[in-house]
Design an enzyme around this catalytic site. Structure first.
Site, mmCIF file in Angstrom:
data_model
loop_
_atom_site.group_PDB
_atom_site.id
_atom_site.type_symbol
_atom_site.label_atom_id
_atom_site.label_comp_id
_atom_site.label_asym_id
_atom_site.label_seq_id
_atom_site.Cartn_x
_atom_site.Cartn_y
_atom_site.Cartn_z
ATOM 1 N N GLY A 96 0.808 -1.202 0.000
ATOM 2 C CA GLY A 96 0.000 0.000 0.000
ATOM 3 C C GLY A 96 0.845 1.257 0.000
ATOM 4 O O GLY A 96 0.495 2.254 -0.637
ATOM 5 N N THR A 97 1.963 1.226 0.729
ATOM 6 C CA THR A 97 2.871 2.379 0.750
ATOM 7 C C THR A 97 3.418 2.646 -0.646
ATOM 8 O O THR A 97 3.498 3.794 -1.094
ATOM 9 C CB THR A 97 4.014 2.132 1.749
ATOM 10 O OG1 THR A 97 3.472 2.068 3.068
ATOM 11 C CG2 THR A 97 5.058 3.229 1.678
ATOM 12 N N HIS A 114 -3.058 -6.394 3.346
ATOM 13 C CA HIS A 114 -2.944 -6.942 4.706
ATOM 14 C C HIS A 114 -3.866 -6.233 5.695
ATOM 15 O O HIS A 114 -4.024 -6.675 6.824
ATOM 16 C CB HIS A 114 -1.491 -6.900 5.187
ATOM 17 C CG HIS A 114 -0.994 -5.540 5.559
ATOM 18 N ND1 HIS A 114 -0.543 -4.633 4.630
ATOM 19 C CD2 HIS A 114 -0.863 -4.944 6.754
ATOM 20 C CE1 HIS A 114 -0.158 -3.533 5.240
ATOM 21 N NE2 HIS A 114 -0.345 -3.689 6.525
ATOM 22 N N CYS A 126 5.441 7.834 24.511
ATOM 23 C CA CYS A 126 6.301 6.964 25.293
ATOM 24 C C CYS A 126 6.325 5.531 24.763
ATOM 25 O O CYS A 126 6.946 4.664 25.367
ATOM 26 C CB CYS A 126 5.902 6.992 26.761
ATOM 27 S SG CYS A 126 4.156 7.167 27.064
#
Length: 459
Positions: free
Chosen positions: A69-70, A196, A320
């Site tokens: 997808g990227t 995915h 964090c």
């Protein structure tokens, strides 16, 4: 062990597994070849493309398969910007786009192009009016996700597409999170998605480019996938991706209704079971399977570890939990609390019993993390002064806010507490704390070391 992170990667759908195994035997040959094995592979590829195009809502010859997808996002943005370079070099994106879009925007800017970022409201939604304001005569492309990957807010794609269309600007939609639940609203010009996310195998993306959109592929030409995705296709994975997309779409309405009930239960009960929690994202216009909430005075990484030990796999946008010690760009753009952030995204088949078990475990996990951080109810205190300044330099999320909570009772109503912090997250979490606790955030001012954040006590 309940897996509640399908927004990152959905478990492989049974249909995908069956199709993958079958196509490993039938689809190993080169679909560009004319001999028997090649023709058989080509038939499989054509059938997969037809199925995927039907689900997307485009013509088969408008859709290509990519390695991810990227890759589809990067190719789509670069191709349209290059194809429309005579119009200009201006790109418009929302502030909450997936990192793949923002990375493309940063690369475009580094090459000398210009980028405008459209802000969102506190629910994470954009407005068509804001997009209209961002469009310029030199705008070559606008980008908007169909639904947010962190908080689930569904974006007004059709409205934004209408203002982009009126301006003659193509709209690229990242549909990775929503495509499993139904087709994207009409009006888009380019669409990208990733298998995915809907239970297909990893390593398969979709890129659809409408006919008439000027598109110029960047990089060496290739004879495969209309020249837009070079290299030998992973045909078994493509077949499995298309088969699973068709399968999840057939189940989507019923599963969405069922999961929405479970997510509504989490949204209602988490604020009752756990003190000082903010549920973020749009309460109504949202994906059916996803809910995100943030917990005051909680280290996000510690909370995820606690939940993992209890058997629940969830995700987080807290600073964090990252190596950069900066909060998620999505939560930052929304202006909501980031500390102790938990994203729950239920995969198909999640049971009510699993959700109930999560809600039983969550309060103890949060209280355990708070206890280890020394968070207790502040004792009744006689105000010491009209104003106090706290030195929180070197303290990281969530400690600056914990120190503020301890100190607020030490000033009278109307008094002020100033927190000096060099933690970037304080810029987001201190105003969010004020909104949750009913105090007045007065703003920030730079100091030689760090930034001073000032709060007025109201109750």
């Amino acid at each position: 062990m309940p897996y509640f992170d399908s927004a990152s990667a959905a478990p492989l759908h049974p249909v995908a597994r069956q199709a993958l195994q079958a196509s490993l035997d039938e689809g190993w040959a080169d679909p560009a070849r004319l001999y028997r094995e090649g023709r058989r592979a080509r038939l499989l590829l054509d059938a997969a493309r037809e199925a995927a195009a039907e689900a997307v809502g485009c013509r088969a010859d408008e859709l290509v398969f990519t390695p991810s997808g990227t890759h589809a996002v990067h190719t789509g943005i670069a191709g349209v910007l290059a194809g429309r370079r005579r119009v200009g070099d201006h790109l418009v994106v929302s502030a909450v786009e997936h990192s793949s879009v923002l990375h493309s925007a940063a690369a475009h800017e580094a090459r000398g192009g210009s980028v405008s970022e459209v802000p969102v409201d506190r629910s994470g939604a954009v407005s068509a009016a804001r997009y209209a304001d961002a469009l310029l005569p030199a705008t070559a492309l606008a980008c908007l996700q169909s639904a947010n990957h962190e908080v689930g807010t569904v974006q007004p794609v059709a409205e934004v597409a209408e203002v982009c269309g009126a301006a003659g600007v193509p709209l690229l939609v990242d549909a990775a999170q929503s495509l499993a639940w139904g087709p994207v609203e009409a009006g888009w010009s380019v669409l990208a998605a990733s298998a995915h996310k809907w239970g297909g195998p990893p390593g398969v993306g979709l890129l659809a480019v409408r006919k008439g959109v000027r598109f110029s592929l960047q990089g060496p030409a290739d004879e495969r996938e209309s020249g837009r995705s070079p290299g030998f296709t992973n045909l078994p994975a493509i077949v499995a991706a298309a088969a699973s997309l068709r399968a999840v779409r057939a189940e989507a309405d019923a599963e969405a209704a069922r999961l929405r009930v479970l997510v509504d239960r989490i949204r209602r009960r988490v604020v009752r079971l756990v003190p000082d929690v903010e549920v973020v994202g749009d309460a109504d216009r949202r994906l059916p399977h996803l809910v995100t909430f943030s917990c005051l005075y909680v280290d996000g990484e510690a909370l995820l570890h606690e939940l993992d030990r209890a058997g629940f796999s969830v995700s987080s946008g807290s600073s964090c939990t990252s190596s950069t010690l900066t909060p998620s760009h999505v939560l930052r753009a929304m202006g909501v609390l980031s500390e102790g952030n938990v994203r729950v995204s239920l995969p198909p088949g999640t049971s009510a019993e699993e959700v109930n078990a999560f809600l039983e475990v969550l309060p103890g996990a949060v209280s355990g993390v708070r206890e280890r951080l020394g968070v207790t109810e502040p004792p009744a205190a006689v105000p010491e002064a009209d104003s106090l300044e706290l030195d929180a330099l070197g303290l990281r999320c969530p400690q600056p806010v914990i120190e503020l909570a301890r100190a607020i009772a030490r000033v009278p109503v109307g008094g002020t507490v100033t927190v000096l912090s060099d933690d970037e997250v304080a810029r987001l979490d201190i105003p969010a704390w004020c909104a949750m606790r009913g105090h007045d955030y007065l703003g920030e001012s730079p100091r030689p070391t760090g930034t001073a954040y000032t709060v007025r006590r109201l109750s």
